[in-house]
Enzyme design. Structure first.
Site, PDB file in Angstrom:
ATOM      1  N   GLY A  89      -5.341  -8.936 -11.676  1.00 36.63           N
ATOM      2  CA  GLY A  89      -5.685  -9.342 -10.317  1.00 36.63           C
ATOM      3  C   GLY A  89      -4.445  -9.570  -9.474  1.00 36.63           C
ATOM      4  CB  VAL A  91      -3.163 -10.377 -23.743  1.00 37.18           C
ATOM      5  CG1 VAL A  91      -1.697 -10.441 -24.128  1.00 37.18           C
ATOM      6  CG2 VAL A  91      -3.723  -8.973 -23.963  1.00 37.18           C
ATOM      7  CG  HIS A 115     -26.937  24.913  -1.278  1.00 32.32           C
ATOM      8  ND1 HIS A 115     -27.130  24.094  -2.361  1.00 32.32           N
ATOM      9  CD2 HIS A 115     -26.985  26.187  -1.752  1.00 32.32           C
ATOM     10  CE1 HIS A 115     -27.310  24.839  -3.438  1.00 32.32           C
ATOM     11  NE2 HIS A 115     -27.222  26.110  -3.097  1.00 32.32           N
ATOM     12  CB  CYS A 133      -0.924  -0.034   1.213  1.00 26.75           C
ATOM     13  SG  CYS A 133      -1.875   1.469   1.425  1.00 26.75           S
TER      14      CYS A 133
HETATM   15  P1  FAD Z   1       0.804  -5.806   2.035  1.00 28.65           P
HETATM   16  O1  FAD Z   1       0.542  -4.351   2.012  1.00 28.65           O
HETATM   17  O2  FAD Z   1       1.063  -6.486   0.742  1.00 28.65           O
HETATM   18  O3  FAD Z   1       2.043  -6.015   3.001  1.00 28.65           O
HETATM   19  C1  FAD Z   1       2.633  -7.252   3.197  1.00 28.65           C
HETATM   20  C2  FAD Z   1       4.073  -7.041   3.587  1.00 28.65           C
HETATM   21  O4  FAD Z   1       4.602  -8.286   3.986  1.00 28.65           O
HETATM   22  C3  FAD Z   1       4.959  -6.559   2.447  1.00 28.65           C
HETATM   23  O5  FAD Z   1       5.638  -5.377   2.821  1.00 28.65           O
HETATM   24  C4  FAD Z   1       5.940  -7.710   2.216  1.00 28.65           C
HETATM   25  O6  FAD Z   1       7.243  -7.257   1.882  1.00 28.65           O
HETATM   26  C5  FAD Z   1       5.946  -8.367   3.569  1.00 28.65           C
HETATM   27  N1  FAD Z   1       6.332  -9.788   3.541  1.00 28.65           N
HETATM   28  C6  FAD Z   1       5.828 -10.772   2.763  1.00 28.65           C
HETATM   29  N2  FAD Z   1       6.386 -11.954   3.067  1.00 28.65           N
HETATM   30  C7  FAD Z   1       7.281 -11.704   4.048  1.00 28.65           C
HETATM   31  C8  FAD Z   1       8.161 -12.512   4.779  1.00 28.65           C
HETATM   32  N3  FAD Z   1       8.241 -13.841   4.590  1.00 28.65           N
HETATM   33  N4  FAD Z   1       8.945 -11.929   5.713  1.00 28.65           N
HETATM   34  C9  FAD Z   1       8.887 -10.592   5.939  1.00 28.65           C
HETATM   35  N5  FAD Z   1       8.047  -9.779   5.275  1.00 28.65           N
HETATM   36  C10 FAD Z   1       7.254 -10.331   4.358  1.00 28.65           C
HETATM   37  N6  FAD Z   1      -6.121  -0.683  -1.576  1.00 28.65           N
HETATM   38  C11 FAD Z   1      -6.941   0.292  -1.155  1.00 28.65           C
HETATM   39  O7  FAD Z   1      -7.700   0.068  -0.199  1.00 28.65           O
HETATM   40  N7  FAD Z   1      -6.965   1.515  -1.730  1.00 28.65           N
HETATM   41  C12 FAD Z   1      -6.172   1.818  -2.796  1.00 28.65           C
HETATM   42  O8  FAD Z   1      -6.211   2.942  -3.301  1.00 28.65           O
HETATM   43  C13 FAD Z   1      -5.298   0.815  -3.272  1.00 28.65           C
HETATM   44  N8  FAD Z   1      -4.480   1.063  -4.311  1.00 28.65           N
HETATM   45  C14 FAD Z   1      -3.630   0.087  -4.735  1.00 28.65           C
HETATM   46  C15 FAD Z   1      -2.836   0.356  -5.847  1.00 28.65           C
HETATM   47  C16 FAD Z   1      -1.970  -0.603  -6.333  1.00 28.65           C
HETATM   48  C17 FAD Z   1      -1.094  -0.284  -7.510  1.00 28.65           C
HETATM   49  C18 FAD Z   1      -1.891  -1.864  -5.674  1.00 28.65           C
HETATM   50  C19 FAD Z   1      -0.939  -2.907  -6.165  1.00 28.65           C
HETATM   51  C20 FAD Z   1      -2.695  -2.156  -4.598  1.00 28.65           C
HETATM   52  C21 FAD Z   1      -3.584  -1.172  -4.120  1.00 28.65           C
HETATM   53  N9  FAD Z   1      -4.430  -1.422  -3.046  1.00 28.65           N
HETATM   54  C22 FAD Z   1      -5.300  -0.442  -2.624  1.00 28.65           C
HETATM   55  C23 FAD Z   1      -4.448  -2.714  -2.343  1.00 28.65           C
HETATM   56  C24 FAD Z   1      -3.627  -2.608  -1.037  1.00 28.65           C
HETATM   57  O9  FAD Z   1      -2.321  -2.201  -1.348  1.00 28.65           O
HETATM   58  C25 FAD Z   1      -3.623  -3.932  -0.313  1.00 28.65           C
HETATM   59  O10 FAD Z   1      -4.943  -4.392  -0.111  1.00 28.65           O
HETATM   60  C26 FAD Z   1      -2.947  -3.819   1.032  1.00 28.65           C
HETATM   61  O11 FAD Z   1      -1.624  -3.353   0.907  1.00 28.65           O
HETATM   62  C27 FAD Z   1      -2.940  -5.158   1.778  1.00 28.65           C
HETATM   63  O12 FAD Z   1      -2.314  -5.012   3.000  1.00 28.65           O
HETATM   64  P2  FAD Z   1      -1.564  -6.232   3.712  1.00 28.65           P
HETATM   65  O13 FAD Z   1      -1.026  -5.663   4.980  1.00 28.65           O
HETATM   66  O14 FAD Z   1      -2.445  -7.393   3.774  1.00 28.65           O
HETATM   67  O15 FAD Z   1      -0.378  -6.619   2.730  1.00 28.65           O
HETATM   68  P1  NAI Z   2      -9.010  -6.649 -10.507  1.00 28.10           P
HETATM   69  O1  NAI Z   2      -9.455  -7.933  -9.968  1.00 28.10           O
HETATM   70  O2  NAI Z   2      -9.600  -5.392 -10.000  1.00 28.10           O
HETATM   71  O3  NAI Z   2      -9.214  -6.625 -12.086  1.00 28.10           O
HETATM   72  C1  NAI Z   2      -8.614  -7.575 -12.922  1.00 28.10           C
HETATM   73  C2  NAI Z   2      -9.346  -7.563 -14.243  1.00 28.10           C
HETATM   74  O4  NAI Z   2      -8.625  -8.356 -15.144  1.00 28.10           O
HETATM   75  C3  NAI Z   2     -10.749  -8.117 -14.164  1.00 28.10           C
HETATM   76  O5  NAI Z   2     -11.614  -7.254 -14.827  1.00 28.10           O
HETATM   77  C4  NAI Z   2     -10.627  -9.471 -14.851  1.00 28.10           C
HETATM   78  O6  NAI Z   2     -11.819  -9.877 -15.473  1.00 28.10           O
HETATM   79  C5  NAI Z   2      -9.536  -9.189 -15.851  1.00 28.10           C
HETATM   80  N1  NAI Z   2      -8.790 -10.352 -16.319  1.00 28.10           N
HETATM   81  C6  NAI Z   2      -8.423 -11.455 -15.616  1.00 28.10           C
HETATM   82  N2  NAI Z   2      -7.715 -12.289 -16.402  1.00 28.10           N
HETATM   83  C7  NAI Z   2      -7.614 -11.699 -17.611  1.00 28.10           C
HETATM   84  C8  NAI Z   2      -6.981 -12.051 -18.834  1.00 28.10           C
HETATM   85  N3  NAI Z   2      -6.280 -13.175 -18.966  1.00 28.10           N
HETATM   86  N4  NAI Z   2      -7.086 -11.211 -19.880  1.00 28.10           N
HETATM   87  C9  NAI Z   2      -7.778 -10.042 -19.765  1.00 28.10           C
HETATM   88  N5  NAI Z   2      -8.398  -9.667 -18.635  1.00 28.10           N
HETATM   89  C10 NAI Z   2      -8.298 -10.468 -17.563  1.00 28.10           C
HETATM   90  O7  NAI Z   2      -7.418  -6.665 -10.338  1.00 28.10           O
HETATM   91  P2  NAI Z   2      -6.334  -5.526 -10.466  1.00 28.10           P
HETATM   92  O8  NAI Z   2      -6.849  -4.357 -11.221  1.00 28.10           O
HETATM   93  O9  NAI Z   2      -5.116  -6.207 -10.922  1.00 28.10           O
HETATM   94  O10 NAI Z   2      -6.133  -5.092  -8.968  1.00 28.10           O
HETATM   95  C11 NAI Z   2      -5.837  -6.062  -7.968  1.00 28.10           C
HETATM   96  C12 NAI Z   2      -6.449  -5.689  -6.677  1.00 28.10           C
HETATM   97  O11 NAI Z   2      -5.725  -4.632  -6.056  1.00 28.10           O
HETATM   98  C13 NAI Z   2      -7.866  -5.146  -6.782  1.00 28.10           C
HETATM   99  O12 NAI Z   2      -8.799  -6.179  -6.883  1.00 28.10           O
HETATM  100  C14 NAI Z   2      -8.008  -4.411  -5.507  1.00 28.10           C
HETATM  101  O13 NAI Z   2      -8.333  -5.319  -4.507  1.00 28.10           O
HETATM  102  C15 NAI Z   2      -6.609  -3.863  -5.276  1.00 28.10           C
HETATM  103  N6  NAI Z   2      -6.550  -2.460  -5.699  1.00 28.10           N
HETATM  104  C16 NAI Z   2      -7.402  -1.569  -5.124  1.00 28.10           C
HETATM  105  C17 NAI Z   2      -7.401  -0.256  -5.515  1.00 28.10           C
HETATM  106  C18 NAI Z   2      -8.379   0.661  -4.902  1.00 28.10           C
HETATM  107  O14 NAI Z   2      -8.984   0.308  -3.900  1.00 28.10           O
HETATM  108  N7  NAI Z   2      -8.576   1.854  -5.449  1.00 28.10           N
HETATM  109  C19 NAI Z   2      -6.477   0.247  -6.517  1.00 28.10           C
HETATM  110  C20 NAI Z   2      -5.640  -0.780  -7.075  1.00 28.10           C
HETATM  111  C21 NAI Z   2      -5.669  -2.076  -6.654  1.00 28.10           C
END
Ligand code: FAD
Ligand code: NAI
Length: 467
Positions: free
Chosen positions: A273, A237, A446, A42
């Site tokens: 995903g 793809v 408002h 995150c």
């Molecule tokens: P993580 O944040 O993945 O943290 C897990 C940590 O564990 C990592 O730092 C990793 O290095 C560490 N770790 C793993 N294995 C080990 C090990 N064996 N030993 C030591 N450390 C280890 N969610 C939202 O709600 N809002 C958003 O706007 C949003 N935007 C996102 C944008 C992107 C591009 C991505 C990829 C995700 C986004 N998410 C968003 C999803 C969000 O980041 C995750 O749901 C969240 O970080 C999950 O928290 P977590 O603590 O479960 O795991």
């Molecule tokens: P996603 O699950 O949101 O979307 C993946 C999309 O890829 C789906 O529409 C699915 O149907 C499609 N897909 C799956 N296989 C495919 C294939 N072979 N070819 C073409 N399309 C395919 O996953 P995404 O966008 O990768 O994000 C992962 C997760 O990270 C989210 O589900 C969300 O939980 C978290 N996230 C949250 C954010 C937020 O809260 N604003 C921002 C970014 C990530």
């Protein structure tokens, strides 16, 4: 006696929040993190850097295309390096903040890879090749998730990237192909589209944003198309190759029937995903059960099937969202302290931070129909909202779904500027079991965009005023 009450592996939103709450409740806590900086996906490569770029790219785009209508004449020039530096500084401020909170709460932090050697025993392998054993009464798996690979497509994080590479492209690609019309595809696609890329999104299903209310997804798709997104729905793809310096993306109908096509690209973003990350934790050896999607199995109190081992966040079932992970972290700390920690999974907001933003909480129409729940629908468009007109943000609408018999609000869905903040009033209302009438009778300032939320509630309960 173990030296710690609690050892947490992973300091993302799940792990770090669990650590802080547990320390506040009097526990002696140790965390183990393999990244250089705390904060997990995150803070380092997810929510925070993406929102920094979404904001700055939106400002650039507004300056170029929106200011003119307000009588402001400017020709913005992009300094991408400075934009990326702002993102990096934002990340650092946040990850430093977690480090500060650990110190403040006297939480011991190890940098290294954790493996559960046995219940109560975490082996930490540090970068200098040393190992150390940490003993604790309880161990929490908070290791998060990683992006799901696309078979046959190799990620190099330079030209074929996941979200991590897409957060640090050194120049604006002329042609960006995004695989997956989910949250990452639309958010990161928006960033680069606003900065000048031609974006094509290839999606397996015949709709974007699966899981979101259908009507909201449809209207959002129309808005994205107006912004210049090109969608190939019902497509997959099958491979990416390089030819004469360009990437050739092979696209085929998802059904397997009909002709395919090749799309040229400079960058390909794979966003299909995320999957739980539990590699190297030693779970199989100690017998921690996973479900059929590789998620750690837990009960309602985050207990795994092995005594003393718990799991939270992206590594377990449920939406992969930072606030869900945080709430599970808090709830688990409270449970371990003998309190009644609990997460209400019915009221977890979901936001896509595009422009306009897309936000929802509770159930959508399709879910209510499938569950045979009779409901009233109230809708209100931003075109009829005074503030939206004043700021030229009239795209989108609000939809309130309320139980037909009791008027209790079951779901709120919206597309509109500022939806990420507006959805919160719906979440509070639903947390208290509120009705559409409660929302409709609550005085709203408002002129605000939130008046549209109130009007949609009025429409669900009786009639709106301004429509
Ligand atoms: P993580 O944040 O993945 O943290 C897990 C940590 O564990 C990592 O730092 C990793 O290095 C560490 N770790 C793993 N294995 C080990 C090990 N064996 N030993 C030591 N450390 C280890 N969610 C939202 O709600 N809002 C958003 O706007 C949003 N935007 C996102 C944008 C992107 C591009 C991505 C990829 C995700 C986004 N998410 C968003 C999803 C969000 O980041 C995750 O749901 C969240 O970080 C999950 O928290 P977590 O603590 O479960 O795991
Ligand atoms: P996603 O699950 O949101 O979307 C993946 C999309 O890829 C789906 O529409 C699915 O149907 C499609 N897909 C799956 N296989 C495919 C294939 N072979 N070819 C073409 N399309 C395919 O996953 P995404 O966008 O990768 O994000 C992962 C997760 O990270 C989210 O589900 C969300 O939980 C978290 N996230 C949250 C954010 C937020 O809260 N604003 C921002 C970014 C990530």
């Amino acid at each position: 006696m173990p030296s710690y009450d609690l050892a947490i592996i992973g300091t993302g939103p799940g792990g770090y929040v669990c650590a802080i709450r547990a320390a506040q409740l009097g526990m002696n806590v140790v965390v183990v993190e393999k990244r250089a900086a705390h904060g997990g996906t995150c803070l380092n490569v997810g929510c925070i850097p993406s929102k920094a770029l979404l904001h700055t790219s939106e400002m650039f785009h507004e300056a170029a295309h929106g200011f003119g209508a307000f009588g402001i004449k400017v020709k913005p020039e992009l300094d991408l390096a400075a934009m990326l530096a702002h993102k990096d500084a934002t990340v650092k401020a946040n990850t430093d903040g977690v480090e500060y909170l650990f110190k403040k709460n006297k939480i011991k932090a190890f940098h290294g890879t954790g493996r559960i050697a046995a219940p109560g025993k975490v082996e930490v392998a540090t970068e200098d090749g040393k190992t150390e054993i940490v003993e604790a009464k309880a161990v929490v798996i908070a290791t998060g998730s990683e992006s799901t690979p696309l078979p046959g497509v190799e990620i190099d994080e330079k030209r074929v990237v996941t979200s991590t590479g897409a957060l640090e492209l050194p120049s604006v690609p002329e042609r960006l192909v995004v695989v997956g019309a989910g949250v990452i595809g639309l958010e990161m696609g928006s960033v680069w589209q606003r900065l000048g890329s031609n974006v094509t999104v290839v999606e397996f299903l015949d709709r974007i944003l699966p899981g979101m209310d259908n009507e909201v997804a449809k209207q959002s798709q129309r808005i994205f198309q107006k912004q210049g997104f090109d969608f190939r729905l019902g497509s997959k793809v099958t491979g990416v190759s390089e030819e004469g310096g360009a990437l050739k993306v092979a696209v085929a109908p998802a059904s397997g029937e009909g002709d395919g096509e090749t799309i040229d690209a400079d960058i390909v973003l794979v966003a299909i995903g995320r999957r739980p990350y539990t590699e190297g934790l030693g779970l199989a050896e100690i017998g921690v059960a996973l479900d059929d999607r590789g998620r750690v199995k837990t009960d309602a109190h985050y207990r795994t099937n092995v005594d003393g081992i718990y799991a939270i966040g992206d590594a377990i079932a449920g939406p992969m969202l930072a606030h869900k992970a945080e709430d599970e972290g808090s709830a688990l700390a409270e449970i371990l302290a003998g309190q009644a920690g609990h997460v209400n999974y019915e009221v977890i907001p979901n936001v896509v931070y595009t422009m306009p933003e897309i936000a929802s909480v509770g159930r959508g129409e399709e879910e209510l129909k499938a569950a045979d729940v009779a409901y009233n629908v109230g809708k209100f468009p931003f075109t009829a909202n005074g503030r939206a007109r004043a700021i030229n943000q009239t795209d989108g609408f609000v939809k309130v779904l309320a139980d037909k018999a009791s008027d209790r609000v079951l779901g709120v869905h919206m597309v509109g500027a500022g939806a990420s903040e507006m959805i919160q009033e719906a979440a509070v209302l639903m947390e208290f079991g509120g009705a559409a009438e409660d929302l409709a009778r609550t005085c709203h300032a408002h002129p605000t965009m939130s008046e549209a939320v109130r009007e949609a509630a009025m429409a669900a309960w009786f009639k709106p005023i301004h429509m």
